[in-house]
Scaffold this active site. Structure first.
Site, PDB file in Angstrom:
ATOM      1  N   GLU A 193       0.824  -1.217   0.000  1.00 14.76           N
ATOM      2  CA  GLU A 193       0.000   0.000   0.000  1.00 14.76           C
ATOM      3  C   GLU A 193       0.860   1.271   0.000  1.00 14.76           C
ATOM      4  OE1 GLU A 193      -2.356  -2.815  -0.319  1.00 14.76           O
ATOM      5  OE2 GLU A 193      -1.247  -2.927   1.569  1.00 14.76           O
ATOM      6  N   ASN A 277      -0.796  -7.806  -3.513  1.00 17.07           N
ATOM      7  CA  ASN A 277      -1.337  -6.972  -4.578  1.00 17.07           C
ATOM      8  C   ASN A 277      -0.265  -6.120  -5.259  1.00 17.07           C
ATOM      9  OD1 ASN A 277      -1.647  -5.529  -1.808  1.00 17.07           O
ATOM     10  ND2 ASN A 277      -1.677  -3.849  -3.268  1.00 17.07           N
ATOM     11  N   ASP A 319      -7.571  -5.560  -5.205  1.00 16.93           N
ATOM     12  CA  ASP A 319      -6.724  -5.794  -4.034  1.00 16.93           C
ATOM     13  C   ASP A 319      -6.922  -7.199  -3.471  1.00 16.93           C
ATOM     14  OD1 ASP A 319      -4.820  -5.143  -1.971  1.00 16.93           O
ATOM     15  OD2 ASP A 319      -6.496  -4.980  -0.596  1.00 16.93           O
TER      16      ASP A 319
END
Length: 602
Positions: A193, A277, A319
Site C-alpha cells: 500500500e 497486490n 486488491d
C-alpha cells in the site's frame, strides 16, 4: 556481503520426512503434538493436532484454567508457542515477547520489550498486528514491525543476533511470522500500500547473515527465476517475464509483498508462499499482468531459485492479495496418489495444485456470492487457461477511474484474508474461516512518494446482499471436488485461524470474542465461550503434565476491526472496513488477553 551471493544466492497425512539440518531440536518438536514451535504447527501448514484428550464428546466441559494480560491493545493475531514447560507470548506493536513458566501459574521468566520508533505505526496497513514467533536452534525468532529480525535465547531472552530486513521510511514494515527451514530463516516483507517492491529473504539461523533475496517483480536474476526452468502451468515463463508485464519502471514500486504464511516440503525441498497486490490499487495506472504479484511461488530454500509459479489474479483490479497459506497434503484424486497444495485465495477461489509440478487441478468458488469472475478457465487448450474470466460489470479497470464500481464480491479483504484454515486427515476436509463481504470500489489517480500511501481507491464494504445478513461463514471444504461440505453462518467475518484435532473437534474464534468448538464431520456447534475481546488470533493446543490445553489470544483489531483498534469513525477509513464493521463496537471492546482452557480434573 557480495552482490553475487545475494542474487544467486505434515503431519501424518502428508508423511513428510524431516531432513537433518542445523536446528535439530525443531525436527523433534515438530513430531511432538504436546509442543508447538511454529505458528503453522507443522511445515505442511495443516494446523492439525494429534492431541485427542479433548474430543467431540467432552469438549462441552471445557473450563478456563488461567489467563494472561498482554498489556497491549490493538489486534492480537497469531498464537503462543509452547516449548517444553515454557509458553512464549507475543503482542502487536511494540512487539513485546513474554516467556511464561507453565509450572508456576504462568509466571514471567523473561520479557523482551523492543524500543521501536512509533513513526512505523502509520506506515503499517490495517492495524499494528504481528502473526507470531517461531522457534529453532534454541532460539525464539521475532520479526518486528520495523523489520528488525531478532533471535532471542529461548531460556534467557538474551538477544543472540538481529538483522534489518527493510526500511520503514520507504513503507517497508512487517506483520508476518518467519519460518526456519534447515539452517535458514525465511522472512517476508509488508508494504504494497506504500509502493514497496516485495521480496522474500533467507537469513542464516546461526548468525543472521543474509543468504539470498528473491524479489516479486523485476529482472530474472533479481527474482531468482530461470526463464527456461521456472514454469507456469507446465510452460517456461520465458525471459523478462515480469519486466514485460509492467509499463516502464513501474515494477520498481510494484508491490507483491510477502506478509503471509510459508510452508515447506522436505522431500521436494521446496518452500511455498504467495505474493500480494500490485501497487497502486488503481489498475489504470499499471497496464499489463503485473507479474509476479498475486502469485504462488515454489522455491528451493537453499538457493532461492523458483521452480514454478502460478499467478491467480493477473492485473489485479480489486486488491485480492495472494498471500494466504498453502496447505500441503497427500491425497488420492481419481484413484491416484497426488502431492497436493490447497490454497484459499482472497479472490474467492479455492485452488488445488500438484505441488511438485504446479499443475492446476481444481479451482472453484468457496463462497457462492463471488461475482467478479465467472470461473477459472480450466481448458488447457484455451488461450486463457488458468486465468479468471472477469465479469465486465465488476471490472474496476473497464469501468474506469473515478467511477464507483458497485456490488463487487468479495470485498478487498477477500473471501478469506490471512486467517489460516486447517486440515484434518481423518475427514480429508479443510476448515476455512471466511468473509462474506462485498464492496463498492472507486479507483482514482495517485502519485508515488516514498513512505506515503500509494493506494488510489476509495472503498465501502457491506454484508453480501441477499444472503443470511451476516458477514462471515465457517466452512468445511472438499479440495478434490471443490465443494462446500457444510457451512456455519456468522454475524461477522471469521478472522481467527482454525485448529483441527484428532478428537474430532475444530476450533475457531469470532470477532465478537467467542471461542467456538464444532464437530469436524457435521459442523454442529459443541461449545462456545465469550473471551474479553474479539478474537483474531489463531487457536492452538498443547499438553502439559499429561493434560491437553486449548489457548487463544483475544484482542480485536486487524483489518476487519481497525475501526475499534485505531479509533476510526469515517466509513471509508481503514480502506473501507470501518463502515462495514461499525456494528462490531456493540459487541466487544479493545483488550489483549491470553485465555487457556482445559477439561476439569476428574
Amino acid at each position: 556481503m557480495r552482490k553475487v551471493a545475494i542474487a544467486a544466492g505434515l503431519m501424518a497425512s502428508v508423511a513428510l520426512s524431516l531432513p537433518a539440518f542445523a536446528a535439530e531440536d525443531l525436527a523433534s518438536i515438530l513430531k511432538d503434538p504436546k509442543q508447538q514451535a511454529l505458528q503453522t504447527l507443522d511445515y505442511a501448514n495443516t494446523r492439525y493436532s494429534k492431541l485427542s484428550e479433548i474430543n467431540k464428546d467432552n469438549v462441552k466441559k471445557l473450563q478456563v484454567v488461567w489467563t494472561f494480560s498482554t498489556g497491549v491493545l490493538r489486534g492480537h493475531e497469531g498464537s503462543p508457542l509452547v516449548i517444553g514447560d515454557i509458553m512464549y507470548v507475543h503482542t502487536p506493536f511494540p512487539n513485546n515477547v513474554y516467556a511464561l513458566d507453565l509450572n508456576d501459574n504462568g509466571k514471567i521468566i523473561w520479557r523482551y520489550e523492543p524500543k521501536q520508533d512509533p513513526s512505523v505505526i502509520p506506515v503499517m496497513c490495517c492495524d499494528t498486528v504481528n502473526r507470531g514467533l517461531a522457534y529453532a536452534d534454541g532460539k525464539i525468532f521475532l520479526h518486528q514491525a520495523d523489520t528488525t529480525i531478532v533471535a532471542l535465547d529461548a531460556k534467557t531472552g538474551e538477544k543472540k543476533w538481529s538483522a534489518v530486513n527493510g526500511d520503514p521510511k520507504k513503507g517497508e514494515t512487517n506483520t508476518a511470522t518467519v519460518m526456519p527451514v534447515k539452517d535458514k530463516l525465511i522472512v517476508g516483507i509488508s508494504g504494497a500500500e506504500f509502493g514497496v517492491r516485495g521480496h522474500i529473504s533467507a537469513y542464516n539461523i546461526a548468525d543472521g547473515k543474509l543468504v539470498w533475496r528473491a524479489y516479486s517483480t523485476g529482472p530474472d536474476e533479481e527474482m531468482l527465476v530461470d526463464p527456461e526452468k521456472t514454469t507456469q502451468l507446465g510452460k517456461p515463463i520465458g525471459k523478462d517475464s515480469s519486466l514485460k508485464s509492467w509499463e516502464g519502471d513501474q515494477w520498481k514500486i510494484g508491490g507483491g509483498s510477502t506478509w503471509g504464511w510459508y510452508s515447506y516440503d522436505p522431500k521436494l525441498n521446496l518452500i511455498y508462499y504467495g505474493t500480494g497486490n500490485p501497487s497502486t490499487w488503481n489498475p489504470k495506472q499499471r497496464p499489463g499482468d503485473n507479474k509476479w504479484s498475486m502469485t504462488m511461488f515454489a522455491r528451493d530454500p537453499d538457493t532461492g531459485m523458483a521452480k514454478w509459479v502460478y499467478q491467480m489474479t493477473p492485473h489485479d483490479e480489486w486488491d485480492y492479495d495472494g498471500i494466504n497459506e498453502m496447505i500441503l497434503t497427500d491425497q488420492k484424486i481419481d484413484g491416484k496418489e497426488r502431492q497436493l497444495l490447497t490454497h484459499f485465495d482472497r479472490n474467492g477461489f479455492g485452488y488445488t495444485m500438484d505441488r511438485a509440478t504446479g499443475e492446476l487441478l481444481v479451482a472453484e468458488k468457496f463462497d457462492p456470492v463471488v461475482n467478479w469472475a465467472t470461473k477459472i478457465d480450466m481448458d488447457k487448450d484455451s488461450k486463457t487457461y488458468g486465468r479468471p474470466l472477469v465479469v465486465a460489470k465488476y471490472s474496476t479497470e473497464q469501468n474506469g477511474e473515478d467511477v464507483n464500481a458497485k456490488g463487487i464480491c468479495p470485498a478487498a479483504l477477500g473471501t478469506k484474508d490471512q486467517q489460516p484454515a486447517a486440515y484434518s486427515p481423518e475427514t480429508e476436509l479443510f476448515y476455512v474461516p471466511t468473509n462474506h463481504v462485498c464492496m463498492d470500489y472507486e479507483p482514482f489517480r495517485v502519485s508515488y512518494t516514498a513512505g506515503q500511501p500509494y493506494v488510489g481507491a476509495t472503498l465501502s464494504m457491506f454484508p453480501a446482499p441477499g444472503s443470511h445478513g451476516g458477514m462471515g461463514n465457517f466452512i468445511a471444504w472438499d479440495n478434490k471436488k471443490g465443494k462446500i461440505v457444510w457451512s456455519n453462518k456468522e454475524q461477522f467475518s471469521v478472522w481467527s485461524g482454525a485448529l483441527a484435532t484428532a478428537g474430532g473437534v475444530v476450533f475457531y474464534g469470532t470477532l465478537e470474542g467467542y471461542l467456538k468448538a464444532v464437530d469436524a464431520k457435521t459442523g454442529k456447534e459443541l461449545y462456545k465461550f465469550k473471551t474479553p475481546s474479539g478474537i483474531i488470533g489463531n487457536v492452538m493446543t498443547y499438553e502439559h503434565k499429561g493434560k491437553q490445553h486449548i489457548a487463544v489470544l483475544s484482542g480485536v483489531g486487524g483489518w476487519a476491526g481497525i475501526g475499534l483498534a485505531a479509533g476510526l469513525a469515517n466509513p471509508t477509513d481503514g480502506l473501507g472496513a470501518v463502515g462495514g464493521y461499525a456494528a462490531l463496537a456493540n459487541y466487544t471492546a479493545l483488550g489483549g488477553q491470553l485465555t487457556v482452557f482445559a477439561l476439569p480434573s476428574s
